[in-house]
Enzyme design. Sequence first.
Site, PDB file in Angstrom:
ATOM      1  N   GLN C 138      22.473  16.401   7.167  1.00 25.72           N
ATOM      2  CA  GLN C 138      22.464  16.217   5.716  1.00 25.72           C
ATOM      3  C   GLN C 138      23.442  17.173   5.051  1.00 25.72           C
ATOM      4  O   GLN C 138      23.591  18.319   5.459  1.00 25.72           O
ATOM      5  CB  GLN C 138      21.067  16.371   5.120  1.00 25.72           C
ATOM      6  CG  GLN C 138      20.296  17.589   5.566  1.00 25.72           C
ATOM      7  CD  GLN C 138      19.026  17.758   4.755  1.00 25.72           C
ATOM      8  OE1 GLN C 138      19.064  17.848   3.533  1.00 25.72           O
ATOM      9  NE2 GLN C 138      17.891  17.799   5.427  1.00 25.72           N
ATOM     10  N   GLY C 139      24.117  16.677   4.029  1.00 28.54           N
ATOM     11  CA  GLY C 139      25.123  17.500   3.365  1.00 28.54           C
ATOM     12  C   GLY C 139      24.834  17.634   1.880  1.00 28.54           C
ATOM     13  O   GLY C 139      25.581  17.124   1.046  1.00 28.54           O
ATOM     14  N   SER C 141      23.687  20.882   0.201  1.00 29.21           N
ATOM     15  CA  SER C 141      24.017  22.180  -0.409  1.00 29.21           C
ATOM     16  C   SER C 141      25.492  22.516  -0.320  1.00 29.21           C
ATOM     17  O   SER C 141      26.206  22.021   0.540  1.00 29.21           O
ATOM     18  CB  SER C 141      23.253  23.300   0.299  1.00 29.21           C
ATOM     19  OG  SER C 141      21.894  23.043   0.300  1.00 29.21           O
ATOM     20  N   SER C 173      21.785  20.772   8.109  1.00 32.22           N
ATOM     21  CA  SER C 173      20.977  20.862   9.318  1.00 32.22           C
ATOM     22  C   SER C 173      21.442  19.824  10.338  1.00 32.22           C
ATOM     23  O   SER C 173      21.814  18.721   9.990  1.00 32.22           O
ATOM     24  CB  SER C 173      19.493  20.662   8.986  1.00 32.22           C
ATOM     25  OG  SER C 173      19.288  19.423   8.394  1.00 32.22           O
ATOM     26  N   GLU C 256       5.967  11.405   0.061  1.00 35.16           N
ATOM     27  CA  GLU C 256       5.971  10.828   1.400  1.00 35.16           C
ATOM     28  C   GLU C 256       7.007  11.494   2.278  1.00 35.16           C
ATOM     29  O   GLU C 256       6.779  11.789   3.435  1.00 35.16           O
ATOM     30  CB  GLU C 256       6.230   9.322   1.307  1.00 35.16           C
ATOM     31  CG  GLU C 256       5.086   8.623   0.619  1.00 35.16           C
ATOM     32  CD  GLU C 256       5.392   7.166   0.331  1.00 35.16           C
ATOM     33  OE1 GLU C 256       5.443   6.838  -0.863  1.00 35.16           O
ATOM     34  OE2 GLU C 256       5.577   6.388   1.268  1.00 35.16           O
ATOM     35  N   ASN C 380       9.954  29.139  -2.525  1.00 39.34           N
ATOM     36  CA  ASN C 380       8.594  29.162  -3.060  1.00 39.34           C
ATOM     37  C   ASN C 380       8.553  29.650  -4.502  1.00 39.34           C
ATOM     38  O   ASN C 380       7.632  29.297  -5.253  1.00 39.34           O
ATOM     39  CB  ASN C 380       7.706  30.028  -2.160  1.00 39.34           C
ATOM     40  CG  ASN C 380       7.296  29.284  -0.907  1.00 39.34           C
ATOM     41  OD1 ASN C 380       7.754  28.167  -0.660  1.00 39.34           O
ATOM     42  ND2 ASN C 380       6.419  29.874  -0.117  1.00 39.34           N
ATOM     43  N   GLU C 381       9.540  30.429  -4.922  1.00 39.00           N
ATOM     44  CA  GLU C 381       9.564  30.859  -6.326  1.00 39.00           C
ATOM     45  C   GLU C 381       9.824  29.639  -7.220  1.00 39.00           C
ATOM     46  O   GLU C 381       9.206  29.482  -8.261  1.00 39.00           O
ATOM     47  CB  GLU C 381      10.667  31.901  -6.564  1.00 39.00           C
ATOM     48  CG  GLU C 381      10.401  33.249  -5.909  1.00 39.00           C
ATOM     49  CD  GLU C 381      10.453  33.198  -4.399  1.00 39.00           C
ATOM     50  OE1 GLU C 381      11.455  32.719  -3.855  1.00 39.00           O
ATOM     51  OE2 GLU C 381       9.464  33.595  -3.744  1.00 39.00           O
TER      52      GLU C 381
END
Lengths: 342, 342, 397, 397
Positions: C138-139, C141, C173, C256, C380-381
Site C-alpha cells: 500500500q502506498g 503515506s 507495507s 469491517e 492512539n492519540e
Amino acid sequence: MNFNFSDDQALFSESLQKYLSDNVTTKSIREFWTDNSHFLSSRWKELEELGFITANIDESNGGMSLDLITIALLVEKIGYSGMPEPIAEQLFLANPLINEFSSQINHNEYLAVAHDLAPHPNFLEDSKQLIFFQDQNPYLIDIEKLKIRSLESNDPSRSIYDFEANNLDDATKLESKKNLYEQVQNYGMVMSSALLLGLSKRIIDSAKLYTCDREQFGKPIGSFQAVKHMLADVAIEIEFTNALVYRAASSIQKNCSNATMHAAQAKFQSIKACEIASKNGLQAHGAMGYTWEMDLHIFIRKGWSYKGIWGSRPFVENLVFNNLKKDLPKLGATYTFMDNND
Amino acid sequence: MNFNFSDDQALFSESLQKYLSDNVTTKSIREFWTDNSHFLSSRWKELEELGFITANIDESNGGMSLDLITIALLVEKIGYSGMPEPIAEQLFLANPLINEFSSQINHNEYLAVAHDLAPHPNFLEDSKQLIFFQDQNPYLIDIEKLKIRSLESNDPSRSIYDFEANNLDDATKLESKKNLYEQVQNYGMVMSSALLLGLSKRIIDSAKLYTCDREQFGKPIGSFQAVKHMLADVAIEIEFTNALVYRAASSIQKNCSNATMHAAQAKFQSIKACEIASKNGLQAHGAMGYTWEMDLHIFIRKGWSYKGIWGSRPFVENLVFNNLKKDLPKLGATYTFMDNND
Amino acid sequence: MLLLKKETQNLIKMKIEFTESQNQFRSEIRDWFSKNVPSKPLASFDTKEGFEEHREWEKTLNQGNWSMVTWPTEYGGRALNLIEWLIFEEEYYRANAPARVNQNGVFLLGPTLMEYGTDDQKSKFLSAMAEGDHIWSQGWSEPNAGSDMAAIRATAVRNNDTFIINGQKTWSSRAAFADWTFGLFRSDPESERHRGLSFILVPLDQKGVTVRPIPQLDGEPGFAEIYFDNVEVDASCMIGDEGQGWEIAMATAGFERGLMLRSPARFQETASRLLKLYFDNQDVLSPSIASRVTHCWMQAEAYALNIYQCASKVMAGDKIGSESSLSKVYWSNLDHEMHQIAMDILGISSELKNEYLNNAASWIKGYMFSYSGPIYAGTNEIQKNIISERLLGMPRK
Amino acid sequence: MLLLKKETQNLIKMKIEFTESQNQFRSEIRDWFSKNVPSKPLASFDTKEGFEEHREWEKTLNQGNWSMVTWPTEYGGRALNLIEWLIFEEEYYRANAPARVNQNGVFLLGPTLMEYGTDDQKSKFLSAMAEGDHIWSQGWSEPNAGSDMAAIRATAVRNNDTFIINGQKTWSSRAAFADWTFGLFRSDPESERHRGLSFILVPLDQKGVTVRPIPQLDGEPGFAEIYFDNVEVDASCMIGDEGQGWEIAMATAGFERGLMLRSPARFQETASRLLKLYFDNQDVLSPSIASRVTHCWMQAEAYALNIYQCASKVMAGDKIGSESSLSKVYWSNLDHEMHQIAMDILGISSELKNEYLNNAASWIKGYMFSYSGPIYAGTNEIQKNIISERLLGMPRK
C-alpha cells in the site's frame, strides 16, 4: 545525611561524559555492529589511562579506590552513551572481585563474570579469565579452558556467549568469607539499574528533541498536550529512580544488611522508568522511531537486555515482597535509612 | 449468534428509562437522604403496575417470565438513574428465588436476600421476609423473627442492616436441587456488574456535560487534549464492559457451566470501568466534583458500594485465576462461547 | 405494557450462542486446516525467501477456496458474513496457520475494486490477487505527512492515455518484495488537501520505480520507501475518476476493514500462549505476573465479545464508524502488555534472538512488533481525539 | 586525572546516613511524643468540636516548643533545617499524632510575615499563631477562577486607614471554623491579571463577612466560601505594599512549602498500614493485591528518598522550582492507589462508615480525601504542563 554529589564526583563524571559524547557516537556504535569488531581496544586503553577503568581498584593495585556511589554515577553516564564495551561490567562486577582476589587474577585484562542472573557473559571472548558460579560457589577459570559459543542478543551491541567448562578441575575455587553469590547479585542489580537510568535519560532527551523539531498539522508535535503529558509521565518515573539507585550503591558500599532489598528496589523502579521511557519515547517519535535507521532503538534495545538480566522484574519483585513479609514490624517512615542489623 | 437487543427489549428498557428520568431526579434522591424515608412505596407500586417489578416472575405467578438479558438491561438503566429503591435486588436476587419457592414466599412484598458476598441486606426493614445462608444452606425467615440493626453506608441511598436470628428454628430451610449459594452469588455478580455499567455511563455523561460547559483560560475545559483523553479512556473501558455483562446474563440464563466464570469476568471489568469513570470523571470536574453539592458523587458513591459487595475485585479475580488454572487446555479463541460441559 | 405480557416469548432474541450451521462450518474449516497447514513455520514474509513461501501458502488457501472468504462468490469468494468470518479466523489462529502476506490485496484493494473498478480492472486484478500472483503493497503515506494523510504531494500528471508519476511514498507495507502498489496521487497540481487526488495502481517493476526497504525494529524490511521518477502508468490503472481518490480511499476504511486486519482470535491466542508460558514458569514468578496474565486473558475475551457485538450491529444494518477508535486503542495496548509480560517471564532469555525454549524468539519478535500497534493505522492519540470529539461530542478547539 | 588520584579520600561526600546528632534529635522527639500524644484519636478538625480539640493540640505542641520547628528561634521556633524537619515528621507520623489544624498559619502565612511583615505585624500575629490563638484559613481561589489564580476579582478599596473589601473567595480550607483568613484582593480596580493585587489579612468575625461551609465528599466542611460585603479592614492588615500581593504570594510557593504540607512520612505510614492490612487478610486476596501493595510500598519509599535528595539540594543552596510538579503528580496518584487497594481489601466492609475492624472507617475517609489529591494545589494536568514546558522545555503552543 547528604544526597549531593561532591564537586569532585561531579567533575569526574562530567569528564567521562565529555569523553563519551565525543567518542561514543551512534555512528561508531553502528560501525561496531557491521564490523563485528568487538572491543575497541584503543578506546579501552584511553579510558584506562584516564583512570576510569580502574577507578574502584584498590590503590595498592594501582587504582583509585573510589566508592560505589561514584562508580554508579559513572555507569549511569555509560548507559546514557550507549557504549558497547563492558565498562559497566568491569567496574561493578570485575573490579570488586579483583580487589578481593588480586593475587589470583590477572588484573590488567578485562575479567568476565557469569551468574545465574546473567549466565551469558558479555564479551567473554575478549577476556582472559572468567569468574562463574556453580551451586553458588565461585570459580575462576582461564578462557582457553572453556568451550564457548557465541549467542545472538537482540541488542547487537552485546556480544554474549554460552560457555561450558570441560572439567571443573580446570577452574580454581575461590575462597571468601563473604557470600559472593549474593554480593555479585547485588552488584549486578545496581549496575543494571544505573545503566537503565542512564538509558532512560537518553531516551527522553531524544524524544524531547524530536518532538520539538518535527511538525505536524502546522506545529511542532511537542506542543500537543497528549505528547507533552506522555513525556511528563516519563520524567516523573525517571525523577523517582535517581535516589533509589544511589541509596542502593551506598548500602552495598556500607555492607548494610538491607543492601539486597535496596538493590532490588532500585532495579524494580529503573525497569519501570526505562519501560515507560521506551514506550512513550517511541510513541512520541511515531513511525520514525520504529525504524532501524533512527538512533532511538540503540538505547531502547540495550534497555530490553538489562531489564531481563541482573534481576528481572519478577525476580526483584519477589525479593522485595518476601522481605516485606519478613520485616513487617520495621516498615515505617523511620526505617528508610536504617540498617536492619542495627 | 446475535448480540442485538430485540425491538421489544429496547422498547421495554426505554420505557423504564423514560420513567426513571422523569421520576428519579437527583433532587428526589437527596430528599430521600434527609427524610430518611426509605422506600417510596408509591414509586414501587407504579413500577409494579407497569410490569417492571415482576418482569421475571413466572407467568403462572402473574409475571412476564422475562429472560435475564432483558433484566440486566433494565438494571443497567436503574444504575444510570441512581434510584435508591432496591429494584435491582428484587429483579436479580428475589424474583428467581420467588420463582423457585413460590409456595413458601409471600411474593407480593419485597424480599430481602443476604449472602456472604453481601451480608448486609439493603432495605431489610422494608421487607417482610429474608432469605439468608448459613454454611451455604438457604433459609427463609420472617423479619419479625430477626434482631436487626441499621448500619451506616457511605452511600446514604443505601439502607443497610445487620441481622441476627434468635433461633435457627424460626427459619425454614429451603430445599433445592440447585446449588443456591453459588446461584445467588452469580446473580449478585451480574446484578452489580449491570449497575456499575449504568453508573459508569451516568458518570461519563455528567463529565461530558460539565467539561463542555465550564470555561477556563477562555475556552471550555473539554477542549483541552488532556481532558479529552481522560474521558476517552473512560469511554474505552465502558465500551468493553457491555458485551461481558450480557454474555454473563445469557450464560446464567442457559445454566451454562461457565456461568460463574463469565459473571466474575463481567464484575471485574465493570469494577474497572466504574473506577476509572469515577476517578477521571471527578478529575474532569475539578474541585467542584469534590463537593457534596454537585450531583456527581451520588453515582460515584453508589459505585463504591457495589464494587465492594457481590464480588469484590480480589474475590472475582481469584475466581477467574483459579478457573484459568483448571481450564488451561480450553482457553483459546474457539472457546469464547463454549459451555465447558459440552 | 400489556403488549409485553402477551409477547414475552418473542422477547428473547439476543442469542449469545452459535447456530448448528455455524458449528458445522467451523468443523469444515478445522478439518481443512488440519490437513493443509504447513507443519513447520514459514520464514518471515519480510525476507525474500519467506515472502515466496507465503505466496505459496496463499495459493494453497486459494485451492481450498479459503483465500478470499469474505468476497462474493462471483469473484471466487465464499461471501461469509461477519460472524462466519470471526469463526474462520478463530480456526485460522487455532491451526496456527501462516500470516497473510496478501492482506493489502484481499482486504483493502479487493473490496475497493469491487466497488469502484471497471469490469476490465476487476477481471485483470481480482483473480491474480486471489491466486497470489499479485501481492500488493500500500502506498498511502508520504514523508512529512505522518498522520496527516491529506498532505499528499506525489503527482500523477495525465498525458493522454498515461499518467506520469513522480514523488515518494513511505511506510509502504510489504513493498520490499511485492509486485504492485496502490495509492493516492495528486493528479491536479493546483489542488490542495483532499481535493485533486486520484487512486492509481502501479507495478513495482515499472521503469523509474525505486524501492528502498526500511528495516524496522526487528531488522527486517516490513516497510519500504517507493520513489517514482517519471514513472509511466497506463490510465487504465486509475480506479474511479480523476479527482475521486480521497472518496475511494475513505469509503472502505470502516469497521469491517479494521476487523479483517485485527481479528480478536489473534489476541486470544496470544493470551492463551501467555497463560501457558506463565503456568510453565510460575514457580519463579512474582504475584504481579499472575495478576497481569489473568487481566490480559480477560481483556482478550472482552475484546472478542465486543467485536461479536459490533459484528451483530453491522449485520443488522447499523454503521460502525468512530467506534473502531475504541478498539484500536484497546487491542494495541493489550498486545503490547501481553508481550511485555512475556519478556518479564522470559527474564534472562528475553534477549536471545534464536532461543526456542519457551518460544523466546517468537515472543521477542512479537514484542518488537507490538510497539508499532499504538502508532500505525492512526496513532492512539489521534484515536483518542476521535473518541472524545466524535463519540463524546467534546469541542474540537 | 592526577588530581583525583591524590584526593580520593575527599570524593566520598554524598553520605546517605544520619549523623549522630540527627539520631539524637530523633530520640528527643520520640520521647516527647510518647508522653504527649493524646491516647485517643481526636474528632475530625472539620467539625466544630474536633476543631477545638485540634486547637488544644496546637497549644500542647507549643508548650513543648514543637509547634513551629522550622521557624527561626527569634520567633519561638527551633530553626530546623530540612533534614531535621523530615526527621521530625517521621516521628510525628510514627507517633500517630493529630493532624495540624494550623497548617495555613505555620507553613504559609508565618514565613510570609517573617519576610514581608512589619515588626508590628510580626509581633501581633506570629505568637498568636504559634500559640493556636489564631487559626488561619487561606483565601486564594475565587469562583470561576479555578486553576487560573490571576483571575481574582474580589476588591479592596483603600479609604484612608482602612480597606473596604467586597467579593467572594472559595475553596478556603479550614474557613468553616477558623479565626482569620489571608488572601489576595484587587486594590487597583483598573488593574488586570497579576497586577494591582494586595495581600490582606481579614478577621472572619468582622462585620460583613459571611462564611458558607462547603461540605466535601465525606460530608464535612473542609472548605468554605467566604463572602465579603463592605468589610472594613484596618490598613495595618496589609502585608507589604499595595500592589505587591502577587509577588508576595508567589515568593513563598516553592519546594519547602510543598514539602511542609506533604511530608513523605505520611505516605510511608499509609503504605505500612496498607501492608499490615494486606498481611492480616492475605488468605482471601488475589495476586494483584499482593503486587499492588508491594509496588505502593516501594513508591512511598522512592518518594521519601527523592525528597531527601531535594532537601539536600536546597540545603546546598540550589533552588527547587518546577521540580515540585513531579512530586505533586507522584504522591497524589500514590495516595489514591493506596486507598483504592484498601477498599479492594475491605471488600464488603468498604462501605461501612463506622466500622472499626481493619480500621475500615478511617480508610474510607482517607479514600475520599485521596480523590482531592490530583485536583487541589494545581491539578495534575497543570502540573504535567509545567513539567513538559518548564522542565523539558517543550513548546507552549
